[in-house]
Design a protein around this motif. Sequence first.
Motif, PDB file in Angstrom:
ATOM      1  N   GLU A  45      50.386  60.877  49.549  1.00 38.95           N
ATOM      2  CA  GLU A  45      49.922  60.510  48.364  1.00 38.95           C
ATOM      3  C   GLU A  45      49.124  59.273  48.264  1.00 38.95           C
ATOM      4  N   GLN A  46      48.510  58.652  47.169  1.00 41.74           N
ATOM      5  CA  GLN A  46      47.573  57.721  46.892  1.00 41.74           C
ATOM      6  C   GLN A  46      48.518  56.302  47.091  1.00 41.74           C
ATOM      7  N   ARG A  47      47.927  55.306  47.722  1.00 42.40           N
ATOM      8  CA  ARG A  47      48.505  54.038  47.822  1.00 42.40           C
ATOM      9  C   ARG A  47      48.876  53.532  46.179  1.00 42.40           C
ATOM     10  N   GLN A  48      49.996  52.807  45.998  1.00 40.91           N
ATOM     11  CA  GLN A  48      50.637  52.484  44.573  1.00 40.91           C
ATOM     12  C   GLN A  48      50.166  51.072  44.612  1.00 40.91           C
ATOM     13  N   ALA A  49      49.888  50.600  43.493  1.00 42.80           N
ATOM     14  CA  ALA A  49      49.985  49.208  43.168  1.00 42.80           C
ATOM     15  C   ALA A  49      50.693  48.632  42.158  1.00 42.80           C
ATOM     16  N   ASP A  50      51.047  47.564  42.224  1.00 41.81           N
ATOM     17  CA  ASP A  50      51.964  46.725  41.374  1.00 41.81           C
ATOM     18  C   ASP A  50      51.002  45.900  40.609  1.00 41.81           C
ATOM     19  N   PHE A  51      51.358  45.815  39.215  1.00 38.91           N
ATOM     20  CA  PHE A  51      50.467  44.869  38.225  1.00 38.91           C
ATOM     21  C   PHE A  51      51.392  43.645  37.950  1.00 38.91           C
ATOM     22  N   ILE A  52      51.022  42.336  38.410  1.00 41.45           N
ATOM     23  CA  ILE A  52      51.774  41.325  38.348  1.00 41.45           C
ATOM     24  C   ILE A  52      51.153  40.204  37.231  1.00 41.45           C
ATOM     25  N   ASP A  53      52.000  39.882  36.625  1.00 41.20           N
ATOM     26  CA  ASP A  53      51.577  38.812  35.569  1.00 41.20           C
ATOM     27  C   ASP A  53      51.497  37.320  36.162  1.00 41.20           C
ATOM     28  N   ILE A  54      50.554  36.714  35.942  1.00 43.51           N
ATOM     29  CA  ILE A  54      50.315  35.130  36.471  1.00 43.51           C
ATOM     30  C   ILE A  54      50.050  34.260  35.309  1.00 43.51           C
ATOM     31  N   VAL A  55      50.887  33.043  35.334  1.00 35.39           N
ATOM     32  CA  VAL A  55      50.411  31.985  34.450  1.00 35.39           C
ATOM     33  C   VAL A  55      49.714  31.033  35.214  1.00 35.39           C
ATOM     34  N   ALA A  56      48.759  30.179  34.935  1.00 33.66           N
ATOM     35  CA  ALA A  56      48.384  28.920  35.414  1.00 33.66           C
ATOM     36  C   ALA A  56      47.891  27.999  34.675  1.00 33.66           C
ATOM     37  N   TRP A  57      48.411  26.824  34.999  1.00 31.16           N
ATOM     38  CA  TRP A  57      48.350  25.579  34.113  1.00 31.16           C
ATOM     39  C   TRP A  57      47.121  24.600  34.466  1.00 31.16           C
ATOM     40  N   ARG A  58      46.627  23.760  33.627  1.00 31.76           N
ATOM     41  CA  ARG A  58      45.759  22.679  34.017  1.00 31.76           C
ATOM     42  C   ARG A  58      44.628  23.033  34.644  1.00 31.76           C
ATOM     43  N   SER A  59      44.370  22.088  35.586  1.00 33.35           N
ATOM     44  CA  SER A  59      43.119  22.240  36.384  1.00 33.35           C
ATOM     45  C   SER A  59      43.337  23.816  37.207  1.00 33.35           C
ATOM     46  N   THR A  60      44.076  24.305  37.461  1.00 29.74           N
ATOM     47  CA  THR A  60      44.397  25.804  38.103  1.00 29.74           C
ATOM     48  C   THR A  60      43.954  26.584  37.084  1.00 29.74           C
ATOM     49  N   ALA A  61      44.293  26.519  35.974  1.00 27.85           N
ATOM     50  CA  ALA A  61      43.886  27.490  34.742  1.00 27.85           C
ATOM     51  C   ALA A  61      42.235  27.446  34.688  1.00 27.85           C
ATOM     52  N   GLU A  62      41.913  26.325  34.644  1.00 26.87           N
ATOM     53  CA  GLU A  62      40.369  26.103  34.437  1.00 26.87           C
ATOM     54  C   GLU A  62      39.626  26.561  35.630  1.00 26.87           C
ATOM     55  N   PHE A  63      40.044  26.416  37.042  1.00 25.81           N
ATOM     56  CA  PHE A  63      39.310  26.791  38.000  1.00 25.81           C
ATOM     57  C   PHE A  63      39.382  28.453  37.989  1.00 25.81           C
ATOM     58  N   VAL A  64      40.533  29.226  37.689  1.00 22.42           N
ATOM     59  CA  VAL A  64      40.652  30.338  37.784  1.00 22.42           C
ATOM     60  C   VAL A  64      39.478  30.726  36.552  1.00 22.42           C
ATOM     61  N   CYS A  65      39.398  30.474  35.543  1.00 20.61           N
ATOM     62  CA  CYS A  65      38.742  30.911  34.335  1.00 20.61           C
ATOM     63  C   CYS A  65      37.261  30.850  34.653  1.00 20.61           C
ATOM     64  N   ARG A  66      36.746  29.697  35.642  1.00 19.40           N
ATOM     65  CA  ARG A  66      35.373  29.427  35.780  1.00 19.40           C
ATOM     66  C   ARG A  66      34.839  30.277  36.808  1.00 19.40           C
ATOM     67  N   TYR A  67      35.604  30.696  38.073  1.00 19.21           N
ATOM     68  CA  TYR A  67      35.291  31.387  39.213  1.00 19.21           C
ATOM     69  C   TYR A  67      35.682  32.593  39.481  1.00 19.21           C
ATOM     70  N   PHE A  68      36.623  33.072  38.631  1.00 17.48           N
ATOM     71  CA  PHE A  68      36.931  34.524  38.797  1.00 17.48           C
ATOM     72  C   PHE A  68      36.958  35.529  37.824  1.00 17.48           C
ATOM     73  N   GLN A  69      36.688  36.793  38.263  1.00 17.67           N
ATOM     74  CA  GLN A  69      36.574  37.831  36.816  1.00 17.67           C
ATOM     75  C   GLN A  69      37.152  38.791  37.620  1.00 17.67           C
ATOM     76  N   LYS A  70      36.876  39.976  36.635  1.00 16.11           N
ATOM     77  CA  LYS A  70      37.701  41.187  36.834  1.00 16.11           C
ATOM     78  C   LYS A  70      37.031  41.708  38.319  1.00 16.11           C
ATOM     79  N   GLY A  71      38.024  42.121  38.915  1.00 18.37           N
ATOM     80  CA  GLY A  71      37.774  42.638  40.309  1.00 18.37           C
ATOM     81  C   GLY A  71      37.625  41.669  41.262  1.00 18.37           C
ATOM     82  N   SER A  72      37.794  40.503  41.175  1.00 16.66           N
ATOM     83  CA  SER A  72      37.859  39.207  42.184  1.00 16.66           C
ATOM     84  C   SER A  72      39.237  39.279  42.909  1.00 16.66           C
ATOM     85  N   LEU A  73      38.907  39.148  44.149  1.00 15.90           N
ATOM     86  CA  LEU A  73      40.275  39.088  44.974  1.00 15.90           C
ATOM     87  C   LEU A  73      40.579  37.780  44.970  1.00 15.90           C
TER      88      LEU A  73
END
Length: 155
Positions: free
Chosen positions: A42-70
């Motif tokens: 079989e192929q490797r399975q993945a779990d899709f996990i929802d994350i919430v980030a607040w304040r400067s952490t949220a701004e950091f994620v939105c500024r430097y990460f995009q679809k496909g980023s590790l």
Amino acid sequence: MLNVVALMGRLVADPELRHTPQGVSVTTFTIAVDRSFVRQGEQRQADFIDIVAWRSTAEFVCRYFQKGSLIAVDGSIQTRSYQDKNGNNRKAFEIVANNVNFAGGKSNSGNGGAYTSARQEFTREAPAAMEAAPTYSAGSNDDFAVIDDGEDLPF
């Protein structure tokens, strides 16, 4: 009590920065995390996990990460109850991010030069006490003094 989560995965969509009515930055995003066990044939399975980030952490994620980023996330599990549009009671599980980090180099993170600019920005904002660490490979054996074992220790 202990509620600690550490995850590493890839963003399934570009994160979007929002603000509460009080002006607090928040983003929610989902990461795909591969399971460690794979059944034979079989192929490797993945779990899709929802994350919430607040304040400067949220701004950091939105500024430097995009679809496909590790991305590496540490945080805690939080649950909340709500009613769906049909009036059914539901429970949601999500991770509240305490800390978010780059998990791959710029070649495999999918965000090109943003990795370099993020590293430069955080280096520039680092406190003076945390500036460059000394390099010990540049020293020589002459830099060390021999301590005479016959006397009292110097400390």
